[in-house]
Scaffold this motif. Structure first.
Motif, short mmCIF file in Angstrom:
data_model
loop_
_atom_site.label_atom_id
_atom_site.label_comp_id
_atom_site.label_asym_id
_atom_site.label_seq_id
_atom_site.Cartn_x
_atom_site.Cartn_y
_atom_site.Cartn_z
N ALA A 1 -5.29 10.19 -8.24
CA ALA A 1 -3.97 9.75 -8.70
C ALA A 1 -3.66 8.35 -8.18
N VAL A 2 -4.08 8.07 -6.94
CA VAL A 2 -3.85 6.73 -6.38
C VAL A 2 -4.61 5.68 -7.19
N MET B 1 3.97 10.14 -9.65
CA MET B 1 3.28 10.40 -10.91
C MET B 1 2.67 11.80 -10.91
N ALA B 2 2.07 12.19 -9.78
CA ALA B 2 1.48 13.52 -9.68
C ALA B 2 2.55 14.60 -9.77
N TRP C 1 0.83 -1.21 0.00
CA TRP C 1 0.00 0.00 0.00
C TRP C 1 0.87 1.26 0.00
N ILE C 2 1.90 1.25 0.81
CA ILE C 2 2.79 2.42 0.87
C ILE C 2 3.49 2.64 -0.46
N ARG C 3 3.90 1.55 -1.11
CA ARG C 3 4.56 1.69 -2.42
C ARG C 3 3.60 2.27 -3.46
N LEU C 4 2.32 1.90 -3.37
CA LEU C 4 1.34 2.49 -4.28
C LEU C 4 1.20 3.99 -4.03
N LEU C 5 1.15 4.39 -2.76
CA LEU C 5 1.06 5.81 -2.43
C LEU C 5 2.30 6.56 -2.94
N GLU D 1 5.37 14.43 -11.39
CA GLU D 1 5.81 14.54 -12.79
C GLU D 1 4.88 15.43 -13.60
N LYS D 2 3.61 15.39 -13.25
CA LYS D 2 2.61 16.22 -13.95
C LYS D 2 2.43 17.58 -13.27
N LYS D 3 3.25 17.82 -12.22
CA LYS D 3 3.21 19.07 -11.47
C LYS D 3 1.83 19.33 -10.89
N ARG D 4 1.28 18.25 -10.32
CA ARG D 4 -0.02 18.34 -9.66
C ARG D 4 0.10 17.80 -8.24
N PRO D 5 -0.76 18.24 -7.35
CA PRO D 5 -0.75 17.66 -6.00
C PRO D 5 -1.30 16.23 -6.06
N VAL D 6 -0.80 15.39 -5.19
CA VAL D 6 -1.28 14.02 -5.16
C VAL D 6 -2.73 14.01 -4.68
N SER D 7 -3.51 13.09 -5.21
CA SER D 7 -4.93 13.00 -4.86
C SER D 7 -5.34 11.53 -4.87
N TRP D 8 -6.53 11.25 -4.35
CA TRP D 8 -7.01 9.87 -4.39
C TRP D 8 -7.27 9.43 -5.83
#
Length: 402
Positions: free
Chosen positions: A386-387, A374-375, A364-368, A377-384
């Motif tokens: 994105a998960v 990934m977020a 689970w942590i590796r997925l987060l 790289e796209k210069k976006r905040p991480v979100s659910w």
């Protein structure tokens, strides 16, 4: 004088040789790493050299040896870390003379150096407490920290039982980091660990030649421990995985019990239910089990607690996993090279529970982590979203669809 210029140290270094073809392959990487060590002064040599010192000086110098060994520092590097009363630093030769007892035997005081070591310990404690390591402290890990600290302070045997991939190893590793390495010795029980394998692991950790006869190796390891040390044996259940448990696991665990009894050091044994069941079913290991005391047996939950999962979400700048369906659209590249738009509806809370239950906290942590990267790289905040996207892309790759 440089760290390897002393004949005694050079002799110690030469004795640590690569294993023969007959030795277990699992131990080869450890023994090969020994050839690159800058710190070659054996732990038991330091124990002998400081044995007659008053308690304060003895404790500080022994800590220094363990710390230098864990960080693979040369004698000269250690010397530059210690500040004299006049503002100068110590030479590598001075460190060697103090740790091996030569300085005290010549009538010189080691108190100034011991005070410098004490100051170093304080600085390291303050620095490392403030350093970020990516470790997320949770109620479960704080429980493990408390148990380990009690084992050290009260010189007791503590048992920590829990399923794989629930965070035991990361917790004890972080505990050792926070406690300056010098008081905590962490080893991992080798797969199907017999006594010989555990002795080799400890010998490497303590800079003792591994090719010694077993009786000599045991005695030298014993002398490296005292009431100011804590031994943590991670993956201790591995010694229960052999065909003949009486021949494989009992010897390794009985050695740990004897080490605790003779040297009065704290001990933490960390493993799965296999360890607990093996101990309870063995008459031989009943003596080890009787070393427990109220509160010294920690049974971790089979599932990661919800409060811990909330802490991990916060560490990745996420709200707690929402228990509602979310529709997510994302682009993926198929095997034919074409970009395709995808849409999926998924419940983040159910996804979290499913992965943690089936594959463990580590997955689970590796997925987060992957979703965060990934977020970024796209210069976006991480979100659910994105998960969920990262999970779907990973599943597609596993199926050979991307």
């Amino acid at each position: 004088m440089h760290g390897m210029s002393h004949p005694e140290l050079a002799a110690e270094a030469r004795e640590i040789t690569p294993p023969s073809a007959a030795q277990p392959q699992a131990l080869i990487p450890i023994q090969q790493r020994a050839q690159t060590k800058k710190w070659s002064l054996a732990g038991d040599a330091i124990a002998r050299g400081t044995e007659q010192l008053p308690e304060f000086e003895r404790e500080q110098l022994r800590w220094l040896g363990r710390y230098a060994s864990s960080r693979n520092l040369s004698l000269d590097e250690v010397g530059t870390m210690l500040e004299k009363p006049d503002g100068g630093t110590y030479s590598g030769d001075s460190i060697y003379q103090a740790l091996t007892g030569r300085r005290a035997n010549q009538g010189a005081s080691v108190m100034p150096m011991a005070k410098a070591v004490c100051d170093l310990r304080k600085r390291i404690g303050e620095t490392e407490a403030a350093m970020g390591t990516g470790f997320v402290e949770t109620p479960l890990t704080r429980r493990i920290f408390k148990a380990a600290r009690a084992a050290y302070a009260k010189r007791r045997v503590v048992f920590i039982f829990g399923d794989s991939q629930i965070g035991k190893t990361s917790a004890v590793s972080e505990y050792a980091r926070r406690h300056n390495h010098g008081e905590t010795i962490v080893v991992r029980m080798p797969t199907r660990g017999a006594l010989t394998h555990l002795l080799w692991e400890l010998a490497y950790r303590l800079n003792i030649p591994q090719k010694l006869r077993e009786n000599e190796l045991r005695q030298r390891i014993f002398s490296c421990f005292d009431s100011s040390t804590l031994l943590i044996v991670d993956e201790a259940h591995q010694c229960m995985m052999g065909r003949n448990i009486g021949d494989v696991g009992h010897g390794a665990l009985e050695f740990v019990r004897e080490l605790h009894d003779r040297r009065k050091c704290g001990v933490v044994l960390v493993g799965t239910q296999v360890l607990k069941e093996g101990i309870l079913q063995s008459k031989v290991l009943s003596q080890l089990w009787r070393r427990r005391s109220p509160g010294s047996v920690i049974q971790l939950p089979s599932m990661v607690p919800a409060a811990d999962l909330v802490e991990f979400a916060h560490a990745f700048s996420l709200e707690p996993a929402p228990d509602r369906d979310m529709r997510v659209k994302f682009m993926s590249t198929a095997l034919d090279g074409e970009d395709r738009e995808n849409a999926i509806t998924m419940n983040p809370a159910k996804l979290q529970d499913d992965i943690v239950r089936r594959e463990g906290l580590g997955s689970w942590i590796r997925l987060l982590e992957d979703a965060r990267d990934m977020a970024a790289e796209k210069k976006r905040p991480v979100s659910w979203g994105a998960v969920i996207t990262q999970y779907c892309l990973a599943q597609a790759m596993e199926r050979g669809e991307a």
